[in-house]
Design a protein around this motif. Sequence first.
Motif, mmCIF file in Angstrom:
data_model
loop_
_atom_site.group_PDB
_atom_site.id
_atom_site.type_symbol
_atom_site.label_atom_id
_atom_site.label_comp_id
_atom_site.label_asym_id
_atom_site.label_seq_id
_atom_site.Cartn_x
_atom_site.Cartn_y
_atom_site.Cartn_z
ATOM 1 N N UNK A 112 0.818 -1.225 0.000
ATOM 2 C CA UNK A 112 0.000 0.000 0.000
ATOM 3 C C UNK A 112 0.847 1.268 0.000
ATOM 4 N N UNK A 113 2.183 1.101 0.177
ATOM 5 C CA UNK A 113 3.072 2.271 0.105
ATOM 6 C C UNK A 113 3.269 2.731 -1.336
ATOM 7 N N UNK A 114 3.008 1.833 -2.305
ATOM 8 C CA UNK A 114 3.226 2.255 -3.693
ATOM 9 C C UNK A 114 2.180 1.755 -4.689
ATOM 10 N N UNK A 115 1.169 1.033 -4.212
ATOM 11 C CA UNK A 115 0.105 0.577 -5.120
ATOM 12 C C UNK A 115 -1.212 1.199 -4.651
ATOM 13 N N UNK A 116 -2.058 1.712 -5.599
ATOM 14 C CA UNK A 116 -3.349 2.280 -5.170
ATOM 15 C C UNK A 116 -4.127 1.319 -4.263
ATOM 16 N N UNK A 117 -4.630 1.864 -3.162
ATOM 17 C CA UNK A 117 -5.192 1.022 -2.110
ATOM 18 C C UNK A 117 -6.416 0.225 -2.547
ATOM 19 N N UNK A 118 -7.245 0.799 -3.448
ATOM 20 C CA UNK A 118 -8.483 0.089 -3.810
ATOM 21 C C UNK A 118 -8.193 -1.242 -4.506
ATOM 22 N N UNK A 147 -6.960 9.779 -0.451
ATOM 23 C CA UNK A 147 -6.117 9.052 0.513
ATOM 24 C C UNK A 147 -5.894 7.597 0.072
ATOM 25 N N UNK A 148 -6.634 7.167 -0.929
ATOM 26 C CA UNK A 148 -6.456 5.813 -1.464
ATOM 27 C C UNK A 148 -5.258 5.709 -2.388
ATOM 28 N N UNK A 149 -4.681 6.852 -2.734
ATOM 29 C CA UNK A 149 -3.494 6.853 -3.592
ATOM 30 C C UNK A 149 -2.252 6.887 -2.715
ATOM 31 N N UNK A 150 -1.281 6.020 -2.972
ATOM 32 C CA UNK A 150 -0.064 6.082 -2.145
ATOM 33 C C UNK A 150 0.687 7.399 -2.381
ATOM 34 N N UNK A 151 1.340 7.868 -1.321
ATOM 35 C CA UNK A 151 2.092 9.134 -1.444
ATOM 36 C C UNK A 151 3.204 9.025 -2.487
ATOM 37 N N UNK A 152 3.702 7.793 -2.648
ATOM 38 C CA UNK A 152 4.772 7.589 -3.637
ATOM 39 C C UNK A 152 4.306 7.992 -5.032
ATOM 40 N N UNK A 153 2.996 7.858 -5.299
ATOM 41 C CA UNK A 153 2.490 8.226 -6.630
ATOM 42 C C UNK A 153 2.584 9.735 -6.856
#
Lengths: 126, 229
Positions: A70-76, B55-61
């Motif tokens: 979840x640090x680099x992939x969209x959470x949904x 908030x569903x998007x990782x900060x890395x994006x």
Amino acid sequence: MNRIWAAIVIIVMLVGMCIFGTVMTDRMTTDISTSLLKISDAIREGDSQKAESLSKSANKDWQKYHKRMSMYIPHDRLEEISQTMAVLPTMIVCGSNEDAQAECARAQEQIRHVFDTELPTMDNIL
Amino acid sequence: MIAMIISLIRTLLLYIVIVIAVRLMGKRQISELQTSELVVTLLISDIAAIPMQDTGQPLASGFIPIGILVAAEIIVSVFMLKSGKFRQVVCGKPIIVIDDGKIDQKELRRLRLTTEDLFEDLRQKDVFSLQDVAYAIVETNGKLSVIKKPGKDSVTPDLMQLTVPDKGIETVVISDGVISETSARACKKSVAWIENVLHAKNLKAQDVFLMTANTAGDYQIIKKDGKQP
């Protein structure tokens, strides 16, 4: 000239992070896919106890991987897999073998999709 | 409530990253933007908004594209500094739209610049008649530079053959009671010199709201409200 070095450091760091992320995703998705394959085999053999314990262990592993990914992939995208993984043990115990097999295949497909979308292939870039 | 706290922390983190990014790109960014700089600035603000709101998007994006854009911009600006041809490819070249008092219609059409736009730019440069202009150049950042005809230009001391004393740079050496050693050095003065001036005026630094000084040694002191001389 300091700025150019800062730019080079930023690029090296980011490229390193991206490669690390891809390698980690590969490892984690391969691990979960292997577990799901084992669960699927156990269901096919009719060993529901083994399938249930395997699915619980796979779910535990997935929770761990979910946090990292979840640090680099969209959470949904990860949430969808979590939901599938969460219903799998109950499905094995209470549902029919076909339903459990289908759920297992769904989880495998979702995990494969997560890895595929993270790969720097021409399809994903374009 | 938790989502709001997450948004707050994410916004702060992105703010810090953007401030660092802008600082890394340099001061030139803030004032006059070249083509590549404008593109990067617009993109950074757009990219940062996505993980800030979702908030569903990782900060890395958000961090990764911002980092890459900043690094690319720095590298492009270094290349532009090294190679004039490269700079011309990225930024274009200045175009003369009024040459020796004559409007170059072909260049105006090429720039898609209407006569209204041209006159608006001229007025902003305090030029109100075309007859006053010798040359007008559209710079690579889109601004218009104007060179007036010799007879229409402002009179300067050099034209009048007058000698103007050079007072050097003027800086704020005391701001709200605090002496700035850096500013004092800039106008070739020392803290001791400032203290001597204050002593002569029977003042302490804490009593001063503003003190400016220049290289020639001229100074101006504004005391804090309510302080007696």
